[in-house]
Design an enzyme around this catalytic site. Sequence first.
Site, PDB file in Angstrom:
ATOM      1  N   HIS A  37      44.824  45.095  45.468  1.00 44.87           N
ATOM      2  CA  HIS A  37      45.697  44.580  44.410  1.00 44.87           C
ATOM      3  C   HIS A  37      45.601  43.064  44.355  1.00 44.87           C
ATOM      4  O   HIS A  37      45.348  42.414  45.368  1.00 44.87           O
ATOM      5  CB  HIS A  37      47.153  45.026  44.618  1.00 44.87           C
ATOM      6  N   HIS A  87      47.845  39.718  43.222  1.00 42.82           N
ATOM      7  CA  HIS A  87      49.168  39.185  42.899  1.00 42.82           C
ATOM      8  C   HIS A  87      48.985  38.173  41.758  1.00 42.82           C
ATOM      9  O   HIS A  87      48.121  37.293  41.853  1.00 42.82           O
ATOM     10  CB  HIS A  87      49.756  38.423  44.085  1.00 42.82           C
TER      11      HIS A  87
END
Length: 144
Positions: free
Chosen positions: A105, A107
Site C-alpha cells: 500500500h 500512504h
Amino acid sequence: MPAPAYDETNIFAKILRGELPCHKVYEDDVALAFMDIMPRADGHVLVLPKSPARNILDADPAILGLLIARVQKIALAIKSALAADGITILQYSEPAGGQIVFHLHFHVLPRWKGVELRSHTGVLEKPEVLEVFRAKIAAAIKPD
Ligand code: 5GP
C-alpha cells in the site's frame, strides 16, 4: 533471508475480500483506496492493489505502473478537496522498513505549511470524522 510469502489473512486482504469494512474513497479493477484508521494527517488515504503483493519488493512491475497512476489520481483529489499545500507519499516494505500490514500500500498524505505529520500508528480516528474526509475526497476524484 527471503521474505515470507504473501499471507492471505492480513487485514487489508480481509478488507479487499469485503470481510472487514473500510471508509472507501475509490475503487476500480486495479486498486482500492480507503481512509487510514490512524491518520497521520487529516485526509490520510491508503491506496492498494487488488492483486496480492506483500510490498514493493515482490510486486509485479506492471501492476506497480497501474497502481502509481491511481496514487496520483487520489493525490490530486486530496490536494483539491482539502486545499493542501502539498502531498507526501510513503511506502514501507518489510518490518525493518517500517511495514506493519503486509499487503502492498501507498500512504497519500495531505500537507499544509507548518503542520507536522502525527506519529505512525498513533490514535484511532472516530468513524464520523473519517467519513467527513472520505466524502470530500471521493467527491473530488476526477472521472477517467
Ligand atoms: P504500514 O504497513 O504502512 O507501516 O502501516 C499500516 C497502516 O495501516 C497504518 O498507517 C495504520 O494506521 C493502517 N491500518 C492498520 N489497520 C488498519 C485497518 O484495519 N483499517 C485501515 N483503514 N487502516 C489500518
